[in-house]
Each structure stands twice: as structure tokens, then as C-alpha cells.
Write an enzyme that holds these catalytic residues in place. Structure first.
Site, PDB file in Angstrom:
ATOM      1  N   HIS A   1       0.880  -1.180   0.000  1.00 49.22           N
ATOM      2  CA  HIS A   1       0.000   0.000   0.000  1.00 49.22           C
ATOM      3  C   HIS A   1       0.913   1.223   0.000  1.00 49.22           C
ATOM      4  O   HIS A   1       2.014   1.172   0.574  1.00 49.22           O
ATOM      5  CB  HIS A   1      -0.826   0.123   1.275  1.00 49.22           C
TER       6      HIS A   1
ATOM      7  N   ASP B   1       2.368   1.942   3.337  1.00 47.76           N
ATOM      8  CA  ASP B   1       3.333   0.985   3.895  1.00 47.76           C
ATOM      9  C   ASP B   1       4.759   1.433   3.621  1.00 47.76           C
ATOM     10  O   ASP B   1       5.654   1.199   4.422  1.00 47.76           O
ATOM     11  CB  ASP B   1       3.214  -0.413   3.251  1.00 47.76           C
TER      12      ASP B   1
HETATM   13  C1  XUL Z   1      -7.630  -6.497   4.367  1.00 43.87           C
HETATM   14  C2  XUL Z   1      -6.814  -6.917   3.213  1.00 43.87           C
HETATM   15  C3  XUL Z   1      -5.949  -5.875   2.605  1.00 43.87           C
HETATM   16  C4  XUL Z   1      -5.884  -5.923   1.125  1.00 43.87           C
HETATM   17  C5  XUL Z   1      -5.141  -4.771   0.514  1.00 43.87           C
HETATM   18  O1  XUL Z   1      -8.377  -7.503   4.925  1.00 43.87           O
HETATM   19  O2  XUL Z   1      -6.831  -8.054   2.821  1.00 43.87           O
HETATM   20  O3  XUL Z   1      -4.688  -6.004   3.169  1.00 43.87           O
HETATM   21  O4  XUL Z   1      -5.298  -7.101   0.683  1.00 43.87           O
HETATM   22  O5  XUL Z   1      -5.620  -3.555   0.902  1.00 43.87           O
END
Ligand code: XUL
Ligand code: CO
Length: 437
Positions: free
Chosen positions: A99, A102
Site C-alpha cells: 500500500h 506501507d
Molecule cells: C484487508 C486486506 C488488505 C488488502 C489490501 O483484509 O486483505 O490487506 O489485501 O488492501
């Protein structure tokens, strides 16, 4: 500078007693025409591996990492990049997923946040060039910050919608810059708490608008990665709009977006929706919508997303079975959206956890390949549906008959005897393959 006092992890085979070795994941071994490395396309999740510090609702951090040993947030972010690439190199993990938040800490303004991202992206690119490790997908965190309290694309506040769009725009740009093979949308707060204050019609229309803008922007900047939506039924909101694969596919079709998106199926999200992991993959496969996988597992006793490392060979076998039946991954892969338990706070626990997950999938891959090569279930299914290969069944599946013809047929012929579904026999054979392959 090395952060991990762990040697590079190698394949030693199933007889090895060394916890820091692969027992089943043998990257160069050929399974169904491809190396295990190419079949599995393992990825590291940046968030669970390098930003999760062990917090839970009842207590603070338990993981105090050597690479976090500085108060300066940007210095910390840079050290995390170095630690992450050392980890992936030693683990032989060919991809990572991230993300925006992150990799670089959010700053006071969007402009400053974007500048921080640019700094870190440069460091990541250097590490990618040095190691050959690639980006499987990028995404935006448009759920954690307090501005997203009522959602991002589905917020009641239009200025929040605009902010989310701006954040996605930047995340798509950096994913492209990093050569990301996919871009993921997980609607962290795209859902509702109560219908008493929610205009679901407008919220869903707006979510579709946001996704349409993403499709347009991807085209404009020449981002050729696959766009993916990740279903989840609940958590954080009581009801998430992207409930499960079937709901997401119906949504995409309603808004004529089905040609631009595929799905990213997460094991623990499937179980939260009261489906098996295999069911969700199967629904995607039969609709030509299987994109990628977030590999983890939940706890059958708990109703929330525990994101544990997958260790259940039964589940990974059936998951790999669907993936192989789909022809295997093209752009997608197996991203460990998994985190070590709060009590597993040592740095070397990260290695043990990933080894466990990778070995479990590698084993599942081999069993699934053997089941497919021997056509164990496929032959059984072909026989089970054989009545559609000729006679009235053939006419039905070739759309040659309607109610009147079928009534005439039923009046004349009645029905033939049904035969057993042989579930227990098939489960027995599945067990045999899991234990003997
Ligand atoms: C949340 C989840 C996230 C997504 C990306 O449950 O799985 O980490 O994979 O935003
Ligand atoms: Co996920």
C-alpha cells in the site's frame, strides 16, 4: 548492513529437520510444465511483514525491529526497504505487494506525502534492480486515516471522494513506475454500519464512478497491469459492499466494468463470507475472472480476519486445484497477506512463517497437479454429467428444447435411476493423494 542473522533459505527436501529450509518448495522443480517458482509466483506483503508491529485491540507493539531503530520516519522507511529486500532475497520470494502508506509515512499534506513516496520509490527501484525482485501489485490505503471514517469512494462527503481519487491516482502512478503487474482495490471502508443513515444506491454508483475513473486513468498513463478487486464481506464495516466473488461480479456487470477488472481472492475473506477458499476461486474461474490470490488462513473458531500463515495442506491443495484448472497464474500470484502472531515477535519468526506458508502451497501444488494429471475428479465429473452428452440432455444444453418438448419427453420416458455422488469415496481418494504424492 544485514538485518537478519539467518542464512539464505534453500530447498533441503521432506526429510530435512532444519526449520530454516524448504521441505517442499523447490523453486526450479517442474510441475505441470512450469517451475514451482512460476506456478506459485509468491509475493511478500509489505504491510504485514514490515509495518505490523504486533498491536491488537488490547495491547501495543510487541515487535521491535532493528531496522526501525531511528526516530526519523523517512530514515525508518528507507531502512525498511533494505530490510524487506534482504528478507525477500534470503527467502527466494520473487514479488512484493504494497500500500502507499506501507512504504512511506503519510505527511501533513497530500503534496508532501506524494513527495515522500517519490523518495522511497527511488530506493525501491534501486533494490529491485539489484535483486531482480518484482512488484506483483500496488494499492492505496484509503481506509486507515480518519478522513475515511465514512468510506472513500462511498463516503457521504464529496471532498473525501476527491481525496481518495487523488490518492489512488498517485498509487497507480507509482505502481506503474515500479513495473507492478496488477493494481488492487480493496474497499476497506466501502460499506456501511447502518442503513438508517446510508444511501446505498448513491454509494454504489459512486464506487463504480471511482473505478471507471481508475480504468480511464490507467489507459491514459499506459498502465498495463491487471486491475483487481478484492472481496471481503465484513470488517472493518459491518457490511462491505464487495461481499464475495459473486457480489463483486454482479456489481461489475451492472456498471459494465466486467472487462476491466478481475478478482483478488483472499482465503480468510472467503471463510468470513461463509464460503470455502476453493468456492471463491471456483466462482471466479467459471466466470473467467480469477486474477490473483491473497494467501492466508483464518481460525475456524474466530469470526474475524486473523490473517494467519497458511498451513492447511487440504485447503492449499484445493486452491491450487482451481488455479491449475484455470490454466495457472498469468499476471497474478500468491501474495502472503498473512502476519505472524503477536507472540512470534522475533525477526527469525518471519522466516519460519513464510517457509511454512510456501511449503504448504508447494505441497498443495504438487498434489493438485497429480489429481489433475490422473483426472481423478475430472473423469468422475465427466461420467456424472454424461446424460448431457446425448439424447434429451444433448438437446437441453444445445438449447434445442423448451418446456413443451420437455413435458412431452417426461410424459413419454419418465426419469432414469440416479446414481451415488460418491462424496466419501472422493474424499478418501483426495486424502490418499495428499498423503502419498
Ligand atoms: C484487508 C486486506 C488488505 C488488502 C489490501 O483484509 O486483505 O490487506 O489485501 O488492501
Ligand atoms: Co488481502
Amino acid at each position: 548492513m544485514s538485518y537478519f542473522d539467518v542464512p539464505a533459505i534453500k530447498y533441503e527436501g521432506p526429510k530435512s529437520k532444519n526449520p530454516f529450509a524448504f521441505k517442499y518448495y523447490n523453486p526450479e522443480e517442474i510441475v505441470m510444465g512450469k517451475t514451482m517458482k512460476d506456478q506459485c509466483r509468491f509475493a511478500m506483503s509489505y504491510w504485514h511483514t514490515f509495518t505490523y508491529m504486533g498491536k491488537d485491540p488490547f495491547g501495543g507493539d510487541t515487535m521491535f525491529r532493528p531496522w526501525d531503530n531511528t526516530a526519523d520516519e523517512m530514515e525508518k522507511a528507507i531502512e525498511r526497504v533494505h530490510a524487506a529486500f534482504e528478507f525477500m532475497e534470503k527467502m527466494q520470494i520473487p514479488f512484493f505487494c504494497f500500500h502507499d502508506v506501507d512504504i512511506a509515512p503519510r505527511a501533513a499534506t497530500l503534496k508532501e506525502t506524494n513527495e515522500r513516496l517519490d523518495v522511497i520509490v527511488k530506493v525501491i527501484k534501486e533494490e529491485m534492480a539489484r535483486t531482480g525482485i518484482k512488484c506483483l501489485w500496488g494499492t492505496t490505503n484509503a481506509f486507515g486515516d480518519d478522513k475515511f471514517v465514512h468510506g472513500a469512494g462511498t463516503s457521504c462527503n464529496a471532498t473525501v471522494f476527491a481525496y481518495a481519487a487523488a490518492q489512488i491516482k498517485k498509487a497507480m502512478e507509482i505502481t506503474k513506475e515500479l513495473g507492478g503487474v496488477n493494481y488492487v482495490f480493496w474497499g476497506g471502508r466501502e460499506g456501511y454500519e447502518t442503513l438508517l443513515n446510508t444511501d446505498t444506491g448513491l454509494e454504489l454508483d459512486n464506487l463504480a464512478r471511482l473505478l471507471r475513473m481508475a480504468v480511464d486513468y490507467a489507459k491514459e498513463i499506459g498502465f498495463e497491469g491487471q486491475l483487481l478487486i478484492e472481496p471481503k464481506p465484513k470488517e472493518p464495516t459491518k457490511h462491505q459492499y464487495d461481499f464475495d466473488a459473486a457480489t463483486v461480479m454482479a456489481f461489475l456487470r451492472k456498471y459494465d466494468l466486467q472487462d476491466y477488472f478481475k478478482l483478488n481472492i483472499e482465503a480468510n475473506h472467503a471463510t468470513l463470507a461463509q464460503h470455502t477458499f476453493q468456492h471463491e476461486l471456483n466462482m471466479c474461474r467459471i466466470n473467467g475472472m480469477l486474477g490473483s490470490v491473497d494467501a492466508n488462513q483464518g481460525d475456524p473458531m474466530l469470526g474475524w480476519d486473523t490473517d494467519q500463515f497458511p498451513t492447511n495442506v487440504y485447503d492449499t491443495t484445493l486452491a491450487m486445484y482451481e488455479i491449475l484448472l484455470d490454466g495457472g497464474f498469468t499476471k497474478g500470484g500468491l501474495n502472503f497477506d498473512s502476519k505472524v502472531r503477536r507472540g512470534s515477535f522475533q525477526e527469525d519468526d518471519l522466516f519460519l512463517a513464510y517457509i511454512a506458508g510456501m511449503d504448504t502451497f508447494a505441497r498443495g501444488l504438487k498434489v493438485a497437479a497429480a489429481l489433475l494429471e490422473d483426472k481423478v475428479f475430472e473423469n468422475f465429473k465427466a461420467e456424472r454429467y454424461a446424460s448431457y452428452k446425448e439424447g434429451i440432455g444433448y438437446d437441453i444444453i444445445h438449447d434445442r428444447v423448451g418446456f413443451k418438448e420437455l413435458e412431452a419427453y417426461a410424459l413419454e420416458n419418465g426419469v432414469t435411476k440416479n446414481t451415488s455422488g460418491r462424496q466419501e469415496m472422493l474424499e478418501m481418494i483426495l486424502n490418499q493423494y495428499i498423503m502419498e504424492v
